[in-house]
Design an enzyme around this catalytic site. Structure first.
Site, PDB file in Angstrom:
ATOM      1  N   ASN A  23       0.811  -1.291   0.141  1.00 46.93           N
ATOM      2  CA  ASN A  23       0.176  -0.129  -0.112  1.00 46.93           C
ATOM      3  C   ASN A  23       0.860   1.256   0.059  1.00 46.93           C
ATOM      4  OD1 ASN A  23       1.003  -0.254   2.659  1.00 46.93           O
ATOM      5  ND2 ASN A  23      -0.820   0.195   3.599  1.00 46.93           N
ATOM      6  N   ASP A  98       5.719 -16.044  15.479  1.00 50.46           N
ATOM      7  CA  ASP A  98       6.920 -15.819  16.444  1.00 50.46           C
ATOM      8  C   ASP A  98       6.497 -15.288  17.772  1.00 50.46           C
ATOM      9  OD1 ASP A  98       9.590 -14.826  17.561  1.00 50.46           O
ATOM     10  OD2 ASP A  98      10.207 -14.085  15.406  1.00 50.46           O
ATOM     11  N   GLU A 241      14.603 -20.318  20.305  1.00 46.40           N
ATOM     12  CA  GLU A 241      15.781 -19.348  20.093  1.00 46.40           C
ATOM     13  C   GLU A 241      16.621 -19.453  21.392  1.00 46.40           C
ATOM     14  OE1 GLU A 241      17.498 -14.997  18.644  1.00 46.40           O
ATOM     15  OE2 GLU A 241      16.047 -15.385  20.326  1.00 46.40           O
ATOM     16  N   HIS A 315      17.078 -12.791  10.767  1.00 49.92           N
ATOM     17  CA  HIS A 315      17.096 -11.294  10.797  1.00 49.92           C
ATOM     18  C   HIS A 315      18.018 -10.552  11.744  1.00 49.92           C
ATOM     19  CE1 HIS A 315      14.760 -12.865  14.280  1.00 49.92           C
ATOM     20  NE2 HIS A 315      14.981 -11.376  14.721  1.00 49.92           N
ATOM     21  N   ASP A 316      18.724 -11.376  12.478  1.00 47.38           N
ATOM     22  CA  ASP A 316      19.702 -10.846  13.393  1.00 47.38           C
ATOM     23  C   ASP A 316      21.310 -11.217  13.168  1.00 47.38           C
ATOM     24  OD1 ASP A 316      17.844 -10.229  15.350  1.00 47.38           O
ATOM     25  OD2 ASP A 316      17.727 -12.184  16.302  1.00 47.38           O
TER      26      ASP A 316
HETATM   27  C1  GLC Z   1      15.649 -12.185  19.664  1.00 43.98           C
HETATM   28  C2  GLC Z   1      15.288 -11.666  18.309  1.00 43.98           C
HETATM   29  C3  GLC Z   1      15.868 -10.157  18.211  1.00 43.98           C
HETATM   30  C4  GLC Z   1      15.297  -9.391  19.317  1.00 43.98           C
HETATM   31  C5  GLC Z   1      15.384 -10.003  20.634  1.00 43.98           C
HETATM   32  C6  GLC Z   1      14.665  -9.328  21.701  1.00 43.98           C
HETATM   33  O1  GLC Z   1      17.082 -12.494  19.689  1.00 43.98           O
HETATM   34  O2  GLC Z   1      15.768 -12.419  17.379  1.00 43.98           O
HETATM   35  O3  GLC Z   1      15.505  -9.931  16.758  1.00 43.98           O
HETATM   36  O4  GLC Z   1      15.820  -8.312  19.228  1.00 43.98           O
HETATM   37  O5  GLC Z   1      15.124 -11.486  20.633  1.00 43.98           O
HETATM   38  O6  GLC Z   1      13.350  -9.882  21.507  1.00 43.98           O
HETATM   39 CA    CA Z   2       2.707  -1.279   3.629  1.00 43.76          CA
END
Ligand code: GLC
Ligand code: CA
Length: 541
Positions: A23, A98, A241, A315-316
């Site tokens: 959008n 998540d 994780e 993503h980290d």
């Molecule tokens: C996990 C996530 C990370 C986040 C952290 C705190 O490591 O992958 O992106 O900053 O947790 O939630």
């Molecule tokens: Ca958007």
């Protein structure tokens, strides 16, 4: 070993903010994801792990949740989410949500209540300690730098936050907190999600007074309770994780009879280029032998009990082709080689958006280029400690999480086809050469190589359940291993470097997949491996 659908599945992680904007507001969203399901179907993945899409003030890009039941307006509506789940299911793709359960946002209604008075019923949902403005409860630090304690004016006490001060830690000792969480997880199960990724789950058993952050005494008790109260008897896949896990701990989480989680993300091998005892910013050249041995150790230790997750990226983490491949001359070869090393092993592979087209790190030139709180905090902290600008930038370029968070490169139109507006974050300028459209037109692209690897896993039990044996462990260039299932034996042979090198084994191999042109049958006695050459072959007699 018990057969499970998620053992021959491949997971694709979407970072919604950077995937596709529908959008024109410059922020990726759920309808953007819906418009690209055909692409994921083409790739062949089974599960989408969706980084958080809940309402959030975005102090940590959605990992600071202010409502566990909703969808952030920037990503769409709950209706959009329901449609996404349904359309995915129609395509045999499951959604993995998540779950950020270690902390909430400081704007979550629980925290707003909790901070208002010491006798508020929600006070005990979080962790408070006495102190005054000059006396911090103890010296525990936040993962994003500075103290883990934040002084709260309203009641004159400190609360704990292992991440941003806008991410107060939940108090898992409190049974109401746990009950609220079970209720919320069941809500998402009822909506049709088929998996959960549990954010920093190894921290929920924290004991701040003893300075225990990870792997606290009650951690596994909580997970068993969670399992029982929520996903336990349902056909749902779970991955935790766990930065602080070694193989013994890994077994505790993932041994089926313990009824906790299916698998974890452990990070031991991801520390192969980090000075021991240092932070992730403390760089050293890749310790290749350590990398191989660590993977092999996890393969061996979890062979009979538990299950591995296989990943290079998320993503980290920085982009793997820039990190341990070669993102210039041999970008295509090395990206395929890295994929081979990973997807040849036993476990569930995870692909992070853009990895399948060989997206690279971003060419940062100064601190203004970064968006991530972790990077920005580190910059000022290290400046103050006297580190040189050059060394700080070097660490950031190598490891900053923003490397992974630049928008997905779809084509070479405006802003890589990610948005018709102005993207929330920089598009990597190399999008004109690296993008989905070009990858789909080139039969030798990294994309089609990933597609083949995924298909191989679907068609060959050996890749899913076969045993693993590391070969030439001491070799400084080659990452090679054997997989075996009944009478069948496959070799995965990868040159991890640009230098030519020789691999030796006895017998012949029938080529199954390679990133170079090959004869159908090769002699294994002496294979001269070219730069980043990767081979999967079946040993024949
Ligand atoms: C996990 C996530 C990370 C986040 C952290 C705190 O490591 O992958 O992106 O900053 O947790 O939630
Ligand atoms: Ca958007």
């Amino acid at each position: 070993m018990e057969e499970k659908w998620w053992k021959n599945s491949v997971v694709y992680q979407i970072y919604p903010r950077s995937f596709c904007d529908s959008n024109r507001d410059g922020i990726g969203d759920i309808n953007g994801i819906r418009s690209k399901l055909w692409y994921l179907k083409e790739l062949g993945i089974d599960i989408i792990w969706l980084s958080p899409v809940y309402p959030s003030p975005n102090a940590d890009n959605g990992y600071d949740i202010s409502d566990y039941y909703g969808i952030s307006p920037e990503f769409g509506t709950l209706e959009d989410m329901k449609k996404l789940i349904q359309e995915c299911e129609n395509n045999d793709i499951h959604i993995m949500m998540d779950l950020v359960l270690n902390h909430t946002s400081d704007e979550h209604p629980w925290f707003l209540e909790a901070k208002s008075a010491t006798d508020n019923p929600y006070r005990e949902y979080y962790i408070w300690r006495k102190g005054d403005i000059d006396h911090v409860p103890n010296d525990m630090t936040s993962c994003f730098g500075g103290s883990a304690w934040e002084y709260s004016q309203q009641t004159g006490e400190y609360y704990l936050h292992f991440f941003h001060k806008k991410q107060p830690d939940l108090n898992w000792e409190n049974k109401n907190v746990r009950a609220e969480i079970w209720k919320m997880i069941n809500y998402w199960i009822d909506l049709g999600v088929k998996g959960f990724r549990l954010d920093v789950i190894d921290m929920i058993g924290k004991v701040p007074d003893l300075k225990i952050k990870e792997n606290g005494p009650k951690l596994h008790e909580y997970l068993q309770e969670m399992n029982k109260k929520t996903f336990g008897n349902k056909d749902i896949v779970t991955v935790g994780e766990c930065w602080g896990a070694d193989t013994e701990i890994g077994k505790l989480y993932s041994s089926p009879e313990r009824k906790e989680l299916n698998m974890i993300f452990q990070f031991e091998q991801m520390q192969s280029d980090q000075i021991e005892g240092g932070e992730k910013w403390d760089l050293k050249p890749l310790d290749f032998i350590y990398l191989k041995n660590t993977f092999a150790k996890w393969q061996k230790e979890l062979a009979e009990c538990g299950w591995n997750s296989l990943f290079w990226n998320n993503h980290d983490l920085p982009r793997i082709v820039s990190r341990w491949g070669n993102d210039k001359k041999y970008r295509v070869e090395s990206a395929k080689m890295l994929a081979t090393v990973l997807h040849g092993m036993k476990g569930t592979p995870y692909i992070y958006q853009g990895e399948e087209i060989g997206m690279t790190n971003y060419p940062f030139s100064n601190i203004e280029d970064f968006a991530d709180v972790e990077a920005i905090n580190m910059y000022y902290e290290r400046k103050q400690k006297g580190y040189s600008q050059e060394s700080i930038m070097k660490s950031l370029c190598a490891k900053a999480r923003d490397n992974a968070r630049t928008p997905m490169q779809w084509d070479n139109s405006h802003e890589a086809g990610f948005t018709e507006g102005k993207p929330w974050y920089h598009v990597n300028p190399n999008y004109t050469k690296i993008n989905v459209e070009m990858a789909l037109k080139d039969k030798n692209s990294i994309f089609y190589y990933y597609q083949k690897l995924i298909k191989l896993r679907k068609q060959n039990t050996i890749l899913v359940y076969g045993t693993f044996e590391l070969l030439c462990a001491e070799n400084k260039h080659i990452f090679a291993y054997a997989r075996q299932w009944n009478e069948k034996k496959w070799l995965i042979i990868c040159n991890f470097y640009e230098e030519l090198t020789t691999f030796e084994y006895s017998g012949k191999g029938k080529i199954i997949l390679s990133n170079y042109e090959q004869q159908e049958i090769i002699l294994l006695e002496q294979i001269k491996l070219r730069p980043y050459e990767a081979i999967i072959c079946e040993v024949i007699v």
